[in-house]
Scaffold this motif. Structure first.
Motif, PDB file in Angstrom:
ATOM      1  N   GLY A   3      31.536 -40.452  14.464  1.00 11.20           N
ATOM      2  CA  GLY A   3      30.847 -40.693  13.210  1.00 11.20           C
ATOM      3  C   GLY A   3      29.597 -39.851  13.077  1.00 11.20           C
ATOM      4  N   THR A   4      28.707 -40.258  12.193  1.00 13.15           N
ATOM      5  CA  THR A   4      27.469 -39.531  11.910  1.00 13.15           C
ATOM      6  C   THR A   4      26.281 -40.392  12.333  1.00 13.15           C
ATOM      7  OG1 THR A   4      28.508 -38.447  10.011  1.00 13.15           O
ATOM      8  CG2 THR A   4      26.110 -38.397  10.108  1.00 13.15           C
ATOM      9  N   PHE A   5      25.311 -39.752  13.022  1.00 10.13           N
ATOM     10  CA  PHE A   5      24.191 -40.497  13.594  1.00 10.13           C
ATOM     11  C   PHE A   5      22.863 -39.838  13.219  1.00 10.13           C
ATOM     12  CE2 PHE A   5      27.904 -41.252  16.135  1.00 10.13           C
ATOM     13  CZ  PHE A   5      27.839 -42.593  16.478  1.00 10.13           C
ATOM     14  N   VAL A   6      21.816 -40.664  13.193  1.00  8.88           N
ATOM     15  CA  VAL A   6      20.470 -40.166  12.932  1.00  8.88           C
ATOM     16  C   VAL A   6      19.949 -39.472  14.189  1.00  8.88           C
ATOM     17  CG1 VAL A   6      18.092 -40.788  12.360  1.00  8.88           C
ATOM     18  CG2 VAL A   6      20.001 -41.977  11.245  1.00  8.88           C
ATOM     19  N   LYS A   7      19.469 -38.245  14.026  1.00  6.95           N
ATOM     20  CA  LYS A   7      18.921 -37.492  15.149  1.00  6.95           C
ATOM     21  C   LYS A   7      17.463 -37.871  15.385  1.00  6.95           C
ATOM     22  CE  LYS A   7      19.665 -33.195  15.982  1.00  6.95           C
ATOM     23  NZ  LYS A   7      19.768 -31.721  15.876  1.00  6.95           N
ATOM     24  N   LYS A   8      16.979 -37.486  16.550  1.00  5.23           N
ATOM     25  CA  LYS A   8      15.563 -37.645  16.857  1.00  5.23           C
ATOM     26  C   LYS A   8      14.758 -36.773  15.911  1.00  5.23           C
ATOM     27  CE  LYS A   8      12.271 -37.172  20.668  1.00  5.23           C
ATOM     28  NZ  LYS A   8      12.101 -36.785  22.097  1.00  5.23           N
ATOM     29  N   LEU A   9      13.717 -37.342  15.299  1.00  2.69           N
ATOM     30  CA  LEU A   9      12.909 -36.575  14.363  1.00  2.69           C
ATOM     31  C   LEU A   9      12.201 -35.437  15.087  1.00  2.69           C
ATOM     32  CD1 LEU A   9      11.352 -39.383  12.129  1.00  2.69           C
ATOM     33  CD2 LEU A   9      13.237 -37.839  11.574  1.00  2.69           C
ATOM     34  N   PRO A  10      11.967 -34.305  14.410  1.00  6.29           N
ATOM     35  CA  PRO A  10      11.315 -33.152  15.047  1.00  6.29           C
ATOM     36  C   PRO A  10       9.930 -33.505  15.585  1.00  6.29           C
ATOM     37  CG  PRO A  10      12.242 -32.547  12.918  1.00  6.29           C
ATOM     38  CD  PRO A  10      12.333 -34.034  13.011  1.00  6.29           C
ATOM     39  N   LYS A  11       9.585 -32.880  16.716  1.00  2.00           N
ATOM     40  CA  LYS A  11       8.251 -33.074  17.294  1.00  2.00           C
ATOM     41  C   LYS A  11       7.224 -32.339  16.449  1.00  2.00           C
ATOM     42  CE  LYS A  11       9.621 -31.179  21.070  1.00  2.00           C
ATOM     43  NZ  LYS A  11       9.631 -30.563  22.413  1.00  2.00           N
ATOM     44  N   GLU A  12       6.047 -32.940  16.320  1.00  2.00           N
ATOM     45  CA  GLU A  12       4.959 -32.264  15.615  1.00  2.00           C
ATOM     46  C   GLU A  12       4.290 -31.278  16.560  1.00  2.00           C
ATOM     47  OE1 GLU A  12       2.112 -34.811  13.792  1.00  2.00           O
ATOM     48  OE2 GLU A  12       3.479 -35.422  12.188  1.00  2.00           O
ATOM     49  N   LYS A  13       3.969 -30.106  16.029  1.00  2.00           N
ATOM     50  CA  LYS A  13       3.289 -29.097  16.855  1.00  2.00           C
ATOM     51  C   LYS A  13       2.323 -28.312  15.979  1.00  2.00           C
ATOM     52  CE  LYS A  13       5.307 -26.865  20.214  1.00  2.00           C
ATOM     53  NZ  LYS A  13       6.140 -25.936  21.027  1.00  2.00           N
ATOM     54  N   ASN A  14       1.096 -28.179  16.463  1.00  2.00           N
ATOM     55  CA  ASN A  14       0.093 -27.369  15.780  1.00  2.00           C
ATOM     56  C   ASN A  14       0.556 -25.921  15.790  1.00  2.00           C
ATOM     57  OD1 ASN A  14      -2.165 -25.934  14.917  1.00  2.00           O
ATOM     58  ND2 ASN A  14      -3.600 -27.300  15.937  1.00  2.00           N
ATOM     59  N   ILE A  15       0.728 -25.340  14.615  1.00  6.18           N
ATOM     60  CA  ILE A  15       1.260 -23.982  14.555  1.00  6.18           C
ATOM     61  C   ILE A  15       0.332 -22.978  15.225  1.00  6.18           C
ATOM     62  CG2 ILE A  15       0.247 -23.255  12.328  1.00  6.18           C
ATOM     63  CD1 ILE A  15       3.153 -22.178  11.717  1.00  6.18           C
ATOM     64  N   HIS A  16      -0.959 -23.305  15.315  1.00  8.36           N
ATOM     65  CA  HIS A  16      -1.906 -22.412  15.988  1.00  8.36           C
ATOM     66  C   HIS A  16      -1.913 -22.609  17.499  1.00  8.36           C
ATOM     67  CE1 HIS A  16      -3.341 -20.882  12.235  1.00  8.36           C
ATOM     68  NE2 HIS A  16      -3.616 -22.076  11.801  1.00  8.36           N
ATOM     69  N   LYS A  17      -1.122 -23.572  17.986  1.00  8.63           N
ATOM     70  CA  LYS A  17      -0.983 -23.774  19.427  1.00  8.63           C
ATOM     71  C   LYS A  17       0.495 -23.775  19.789  1.00  8.63           C
ATOM     72  CE  LYS A  17      -5.242 -26.463  19.810  1.00  8.63           C
ATOM     73  NZ  LYS A  17      -5.861 -27.743  20.211  1.00  8.63           N
ATOM     74  N   SER A  18       1.237 -22.960  19.076  1.00  5.57           N
ATOM     75  CA  SER A  18       2.679 -22.904  19.273  1.00  5.57           C
ATOM     76  C   SER A  18       3.015 -21.829  20.295  1.00  5.57           C
ATOM     77  CB  SER A  18       3.375 -22.605  17.944  1.00  5.57           C
ATOM     78  OG  SER A  18       3.070 -21.285  17.525  1.00  5.57           O
ATOM     79  N   GLU A  19       4.339 -21.633  20.477  1.00  5.20           N
ATOM     80  CA  GLU A  19       4.790 -20.637  21.444  1.00  5.20           C
ATOM     81  C   GLU A  19       4.515 -19.210  20.998  1.00  5.20           C
ATOM     82  OE1 GLU A  19       8.485 -22.029  19.126  1.00  5.20           O
ATOM     83  OE2 GLU A  19       6.571 -22.830  19.809  1.00  5.20           O
ATOM     84  N   PHE A  20       4.016 -19.012  19.772  1.00  8.98           N
ATOM     85  CA  PHE A  20       3.805 -17.662  19.267  1.00  8.98           C
ATOM     86  C   PHE A  20       2.391 -17.135  19.549  1.00  8.98           C
ATOM     87  CE2 PHE A  20       6.777 -19.908  16.416  1.00  8.98           C
ATOM     88  CZ  PHE A  20       7.918 -19.243  16.799  1.00  8.98           C
ATOM     89  N   ILE A  21       1.467 -18.051  19.907  1.00  3.06           N
ATOM     90  CA  ILE A  21       0.094 -17.650  20.201  1.00  3.06           C
ATOM     91  C   ILE A  21      -0.354 -18.345  21.475  1.00  3.06           C
ATOM     92  CG2 ILE A  21      -2.290 -17.582  19.360  1.00  3.06           C
ATOM     93  CD1 ILE A  21      -1.271 -17.882  16.559  1.00  3.06           C
ATOM     94  N   ARG A  22      -0.876 -17.607  22.431  1.00  5.45           N
ATOM     95  CA  ARG A  22      -1.385 -18.236  23.643  1.00  5.45           C
ATOM     96  C   ARG A  22      -2.817 -18.719  23.395  1.00  5.45           C
ATOM     97  NH1 ARG A  22      -0.215 -17.571  29.093  1.00  5.45           N
ATOM     98  NH2 ARG A  22       0.977 -15.671  28.711  1.00  5.45           N
ATOM     99  N   ILE A  23      -3.005 -20.038  23.352  1.00  4.75           N
ATOM    100  CA  ILE A  23      -4.331 -20.622  23.222  1.00  4.75           C
ATOM    101  C   ILE A  23      -4.816 -21.102  24.574  1.00  4.75           C
ATOM    102  CG2 ILE A  23      -5.682 -22.452  22.117  1.00  4.75           C
ATOM    103  CD1 ILE A  23      -4.832 -20.303  20.197  1.00  4.75           C
ATOM    104  N   THR A  24      -3.910 -21.713  25.344  1.00  3.24           N
ATOM    105  CA  THR A  24      -4.235 -22.188  26.686  1.00  3.24           C
ATOM    106  C   THR A  24      -3.198 -21.643  27.654  1.00  3.24           C
ATOM    107  OG1 THR A  24      -2.924 -24.200  26.379  1.00  3.24           O
ATOM    108  CG2 THR A  24      -5.251 -24.303  25.771  1.00  3.24           C
ATOM    109  N   GLU A  25      -3.537 -21.650  28.929  1.00  4.68           N
ATOM    110  CA  GLU A  25      -2.646 -21.076  29.923  1.00  4.68           C
ATOM    111  C   GLU A  25      -1.344 -21.862  30.077  1.00  4.68           C
ATOM    112  OE1 GLU A  25      -2.788 -18.211  31.530  1.00  4.68           O
ATOM    113  OE2 GLU A  25      -4.553 -17.774  30.326  1.00  4.68           O
ATOM    114  N   ASP A  26      -1.357 -23.145  29.653  1.00  2.00           N
ATOM    115  CA  ASP A  26      -0.143 -23.937  29.812  1.00  2.00           C
ATOM    116  C   ASP A  26       0.827 -23.771  28.638  1.00  2.00           C
ATOM    117  OD1 ASP A  26      -1.534 -25.277  27.881  1.00  2.00           O
ATOM    118  OD2 ASP A  26      -1.451 -27.244  28.841  1.00  2.00           O
TER     119      ASP A  26
END
Length: 240
Positions: A71-94
């Protein structure tokens, strides 16, 4: 909420809005099994084709998942992420980054990109095309253009997982001052369908970024095309 058959809005769009509201408000929680198409068609007095199209649009948005034979099921809602701390810009070493380099070109002219950066149409660029991953899943396509004049003499692409800002600062030796960002929406074309594993015309999130040096020169243009089902990006402003 009800379907209004006298409205100009297509019936499938109305059903889609009703079902999406149930998901977002938590009436249908993560893992909830959605009623069958026959049941929904009866509930809203519409055809099965109307319900099927509404369901598929919600699947494309990443809100529902169809499991063959179940059947059809509800997926986990997307995680919130600050676009300025995303994988496209290194803000912190982690901050992590995972890419595959799809293509790299040197000394190429792109008049449309040059115009965005207010540079001469004859400006030559380094071009990088990469695909990004999140938990092993293809989630983004990244197109980056860096003026050739700021690139070192050696024409060699950076490591596939490097941050573009690290390239500009460490490889090109540029002190960065600011970036200008544009946000829009698009639907998946055949290339994005193939590389990102989505259906044709699936809604996608588009982020365009122009970066400037301390001398106020445009030194980078990047376009990120992202799936919407894994991350929900936000920008936070400090108004103090």
């Amino acid at each position: 909420m009800r379907v209004d058959k006298s409205a100009t809005t297509p019936l499938y769009s109305q059903v889609e809005v009703i079902l999406e509201d149930k998901i977002i408000t938590g009436v249908w929680d993560e893992g909830y099994q959605v009623p069958t198409e026959n049941e929904l068609a009866d509930t809203y007095d519409v055809s099965n084709i109307t319900v099927k199209r509404a369901i598929m649009n919600l699947v494309d948005k990443g809100l529902l998942v169809r499991q063959r034979g179940r059947g059809t099921f509800v997926k986990k809602l997307p995680k919130e992420k600050n676009i300025h701390k995303s994988e496209f810009i290194r803000i912190t070493e982690d901050t992590s980054n995972s890419h595959d380099l799809l293509a790299s070109k040197f000394r190429q002219t792109y008049p449309a990109i040059a115009k965005k950066l207010q540079l001469s149409p004859e400006t030559e660029f380094v071009y990088l095309e990469r695909i990004g991953y999140d938990e092993g899943e293809n989630v983004s396509l990244e197109y980056t253009y860096i003026p050739q004049r700021v690139w070192p003499e050696i024409e060699e692409p950076p490591h596939k997982d490097i941050f573009v800002y690290d390239v500009l600062k460490n490889t090109c030796g540029i002190a960065l001052s600011r970036s200008k960002n544009y946000f829009s929406a698009a639907v998946a074309n055949e290339k994005e369908m193939s590389l990102m594993g989505v259906r044709l015309n699936t809604p996608l999130f588009v982020w365009e970024r122009i970066t400037y040096s301390m001398a106020n020169e445009a030194v980078e243009y990047s376009k990120f095309v992202m799936k919407q089902d894994k991350q929900k990006y936000f920008a936070e402003l400090d108004l103090r």
